[in-house]
Design an enzyme around this catalytic site. Structure first.
Site, PDB file in Angstrom:
ATOM      1  N   LYS A  98       0.862  -1.187   0.000  1.00  0.00           N
ATOM      2  CA  LYS A  98       0.000   0.000   0.000  1.00  0.00           C
ATOM      3  C   LYS A  98       0.900   1.238   0.000  1.00  0.00           C
ATOM      4  O   LYS A  98       1.486   1.594   1.024  1.00  0.00           O
ATOM      5  CB  LYS A  98      -0.916   0.042   1.233  1.00  0.00           C
ATOM      6  CG  LYS A  98      -2.052   1.030   0.993  1.00  0.00           C
ATOM      7  CD  LYS A  98      -2.583   1.717   2.206  1.00  0.00           C
ATOM      8  CE  LYS A  98      -1.818   2.888   2.686  1.00  0.00           C
ATOM      9  NZ  LYS A  98      -1.733   4.050   1.774  1.00  0.00           N
ATOM     10  N   GLY A 123       6.824   5.134   8.101  1.00  0.00           N
ATOM     11  CA  GLY A 123       5.976   6.324   8.152  1.00  0.00           C
ATOM     12  C   GLY A 123       6.123   7.011   9.489  1.00  0.00           C
ATOM     13  O   GLY A 123       7.111   6.810  10.208  1.00  0.00           O
ATOM     14  N   SER A 124       5.118   7.780   9.845  1.00  0.00           N
ATOM     15  CA  SER A 124       5.197   8.595  11.061  1.00  0.00           C
ATOM     16  C   SER A 124       5.088   7.732  12.316  1.00  0.00           C
ATOM     17  O   SER A 124       4.526   6.631  12.297  1.00  0.00           O
ATOM     18  CB  SER A 124       4.081   9.636  11.045  1.00  0.00           C
ATOM     19  OG  SER A 124       2.836   8.972  11.057  1.00  0.00           O
ATOM     20  N   THR A 125       5.580   8.277  13.400  1.00  0.00           N
ATOM     21  CA  THR A 125       5.525   7.563  14.675  1.00  0.00           C
ATOM     22  C   THR A 125       4.078   7.366  15.119  1.00  0.00           C
ATOM     23  O   THR A 125       3.730   6.314  15.679  1.00  0.00           O
ATOM     24  CB  THR A 125       6.356   8.332  15.724  1.00  0.00           C
ATOM     25  OG1 THR A 125       7.723   8.304  15.278  1.00  0.00           O
ATOM     26  CG2 THR A 125       6.261   7.708  17.097  1.00  0.00           C
ATOM     27  N   VAL A 151       1.299   6.949  13.294  1.00  0.00           N
ATOM     28  CA  VAL A 151       0.661   5.827  12.580  1.00  0.00           C
ATOM     29  C   VAL A 151       1.364   4.515  12.946  1.00  0.00           C
ATOM     30  O   VAL A 151       0.722   3.471  13.097  1.00  0.00           O
ATOM     31  CB  VAL A 151       0.656   6.080  11.052  1.00  0.00           C
ATOM     32  CG1 VAL A 151       0.082   4.881  10.314  1.00  0.00           C
ATOM     33  CG2 VAL A 151      -0.149   7.330  10.720  1.00  0.00           C
ATOM     34  N   GLY A 152       2.676   4.576  13.137  1.00  0.00           N
ATOM     35  CA  GLY A 152       3.422   3.370  13.531  1.00  0.00           C
ATOM     36  C   GLY A 152       2.927   2.813  14.857  1.00  0.00           C
ATOM     37  O   GLY A 152       2.822   1.589  15.030  1.00  0.00           O
ATOM     38  N   GLU A 163       9.598   1.386  10.839  1.00  0.00           N
ATOM     39  CA  GLU A 163      10.624   2.403  10.550  1.00  0.00           C
ATOM     40  C   GLU A 163       9.918   3.748  10.639  1.00  0.00           C
ATOM     41  O   GLU A 163       9.158   4.123   9.747  1.00  0.00           O
ATOM     42  CB  GLU A 163      11.203   2.180   9.142  1.00  0.00           C
ATOM     43  CG  GLU A 163      11.791   0.799   8.881  1.00  0.00           C
ATOM     44  CD  GLU A 163      13.126   0.580   9.593  1.00  0.00           C
ATOM     45  OE1 GLU A 163      13.674   1.542  10.170  1.00  0.00           O
ATOM     46  OE2 GLU A 163      13.612  -0.571   9.588  1.00  0.00           O
ATOM     47  N   CYS A 191      13.395  11.123   7.085  1.00  0.00           N
ATOM     48  CA  CYS A 191      13.350  10.641   8.471  1.00  0.00           C
ATOM     49  C   CYS A 191      14.662  10.873   9.188  1.00  0.00           C
ATOM     50  O   CYS A 191      14.690  11.154  10.380  1.00  0.00           O
ATOM     51  CB  CYS A 191      12.994   9.158   8.487  1.00  0.00           C
ATOM     52  SG  CYS A 191      14.105   8.168   7.447  1.00  0.00           S
ATOM     53  N   GLU A 251       9.407  16.548  15.015  1.00  0.00           N
ATOM     54  CA  GLU A 251       9.838  16.330  13.632  1.00  0.00           C
ATOM     55  C   GLU A 251       9.041  17.294  12.757  1.00  0.00           C
ATOM     56  O   GLU A 251       7.812  17.197  12.694  1.00  0.00           O
ATOM     57  CB  GLU A 251       9.537  14.877  13.225  1.00  0.00           C
ATOM     58  CG  GLU A 251      10.065  14.548  11.853  1.00  0.00           C
ATOM     59  CD  GLU A 251       9.734  13.124  11.407  1.00  0.00           C
ATOM     60  OE1 GLU A 251       8.583  12.695  11.572  1.00  0.00           O
ATOM     61  OE2 GLU A 251      10.635  12.452  10.886  1.00  0.00           O
TER      62      GLU A 251
END
Ligand code: NAD
Length: 479
Positions: free
Chosen positions: A172, A225-227, A229-230, A247, A281, A375
């Site tokens: 995706k 992706g972002s923290t 969403v992670g 990551e 990142c 960030e």
């Protein structure tokens, strides 16, 4: 070129009314259309990957190696098309787009060899006459969720590592770079990958993501992706007993110690924080400089940042292209204003035209300020003064993130102390925080994620270790 989900070796049929605009971030104009998937498309993609998993999982390493090498060759001949997409859809500059394609060609070649290096082991057994071995088998269906910033490189990395390990894949891509994601499908199809082994499903994360989280056939989710969403994905994977490789974001420190060469330090800092307009990142967005050289560094750094060309991403001299979306410019404005209100000095930039944010330098940034803590994913350098090397190390670690880091010094003892004590998955001595290669253990700690992506470290994540015993002769039993 595909503009709909690519499932089981083919594009899907859909009425034109179902397609969404693809917008060029440089001029904010739509230039193409793409079908954003619905949950049923994602289910079909998992069906196809599941159907293909036994044949691909039992293929010879040589077959998988060949497909990846073919993909490298196909990509070389499609270089211009991919560069164009990276500029038009992802807002890359010409130089960044060329780099992204070159890196990916090299990565496909390097990773092809991993297929042959998935080794097991022979374990000394406790039972007489027993041979005890550990082998690695593919997981089956792996899903990848990718970000917008290096959309081709990062998504292809997930795909090629998983395929080398014998897994089938559902990708995706970011909703902001769907066409780039679909290009990957086209390249692998031309490289001879059997239908169903790779399926690419562009779509809105919250709409199609839950299908990946809850389907038990998906064994691992590889997320970049972002923290925020992670974190959500980590929770969903835990609930559904799936492996997750995460990551995530970063706020990486570049530490400049007092013996560093000033001009080299300025060039290193500029590259690390301004490449791809700071949308990386690993961006060295906190530049921590030891007090004796702080003023001199700032003066030369601002002077160099002023020279960076902002504008037309197709101009090979442009360094700063557009940010991916206008809301990102507003977010950065807000964080800069808050940091200045808290005592930071704005020495350069802090403005934007359209999606083009000017290189920005904030000085006297301190822990607690948004420019130190958050960030920003834009061309914003937060320069921080450190009293001495100990203070610099403490400041560098004063962050929730732990992705990359760097230290500039010719003092070997100090450099190694930083390397051992910096709380980051990656430390670069006398280089920028931004660096990646295909066969290195890329990844972070703390809020920057877990797991490593690259080379044999990925083969560990992407396979199941299986223990097998063979009893030679008869084994004695107690009853
Ligand atoms: P993002 O987290 O907004 O989106 C990443 C992906 O997650 C996209 O494909 C998106 O559609 C998907 N997604 C969003 N919500 C979802 C949900 N609820 N369920 C399933 N999928 C969902 O990140 P972004 O803006 O695309 O990328 C920027 C971020 O990525 C930054 O934080 C950056 O540091 C990080 N990043 C990390 C690395 C790394 O290797 N550590 C590399 C590149 C980017």
């Amino acid at each position: 070129m595909y503009t709909t989900p690519y499932i089981n070796g083919a594009a899907i049929e859909a009425p034109l009314s179902a397609f969404a605009d693809v917008v060029n971030p440089a001029n904010r104009r739509p230039f193409a259309k793409v079908l954003m998937a619905r949950p049923e498309h994602m289910r079909k993609a998992i069906d196809a990957a599941h159907e293909a998993k036994d044949a691909w999982g039992n293929s010879l390493a040589a077959e998988r190696e060949l497909v990846l090498q073919n993909a490298a060759a196909v990509l070389e001949s499609a270089r211009q098309e991919v560069v164009d997409l990276l500029i038009d859809e992802a807002g890359s500059t010409f130089g960044k787009a060329q780099f992204e394609v070159s890196f990916t060609v090299n990565m496909l070649r390097a990773v092809s060899g991993e297929a042959r290096r998935i080794n097991g082991s022979v374990i000394p057994a406790d039972i007489p006459g027993m041979m005890s071995i550990a082998i690695r088998r593919p997981l089956g269906v792996v899903a990848g969720i990718a970000p917008f910033n290096f959309p081709f490189l990062l998504a292809t990395k997930k795909v090629c590592l998983a395929l080398a390990a014998g897994n089938t894949f559902v990708l995706k891509p970011s909703e902001e770079t769907s066409l780039v994601g679909l290009k990957i499908a086209e390249i692998f199809q031309k490289a001879g990958l059997p239908a169903g082994v790779l399926n690419v499903v562009p779509g809105d994360g919250p709409t199609v993501g839950p299908v990946l989280f809850t389907d038990p056939r998906v064994r691992l989710i590889s997320f970049t992706g972002s923290t925020a969403v992670g974190h959500l994905i980590a929770v969903e994977c835990a609930k559904n007993k799936k492996k997750a490789v995460l990551e995530l974001g970063g706020k990486s420190p570049l530490v400049v110690l007092k013996d560093a060469d000033l001009d080299y330090a300025v060039s290193t800092a500029c590259f690390g924080v301004f490449i791809h307009q700071g949308q990386i990142c690993m961006a060295g967005s906190r530049i921590i400089v030891e007090a004796p050289i702080y003023d001199a560094f700032l003066q030369r750094f601002v002077a160099k940042a002023k020279t960076l060309k902002v504008g037309d991403p197709r101009d090979p001299h442009t360094v700063i292209g557009p940010l991916i979306r206008s809301s990102q410019c507003d977010l950065i404005d807000g964080k800069i204003n808050e940091s200045v209100a808290a005592g930071a000095r704005l020495l350069l930039g802090g403005t934007h035209e359209g999606n083009f944010y000017h290189p920005t330098v904030l000085a006297d940034v301190k822990p607690g300020m948004p420019a130190f803590r958050d960030e920003l994913f834009g061309p914003v350098a937060a320069v921080v003064k450190a009293d001495d090397a100990d203070h610099a190390l403490k400041l560098a670690n004063e962050t929730a993130y732990g992705l990359s880091s760097a230290v500039l010094t010719n003092d070997l003892q100090l450099a190694m102390r930083f390397a051992m004590q910096l709380e980051a998955g990656m430390v670069h001595i006398n280089g920028p925080t931004v660096h990646d290669e295909a066969t290195v253990p890329f990844g972070g700690m703390k809020d920057s994620g877990n797991g490593r992506e690259g080379g044999h470290w990925s083969m560990d994540e992407l396979t199941e270790t299986k223990w097998i015993t063979i009893q030679m002769g008869r084994r004695p039993y107690p009853f």
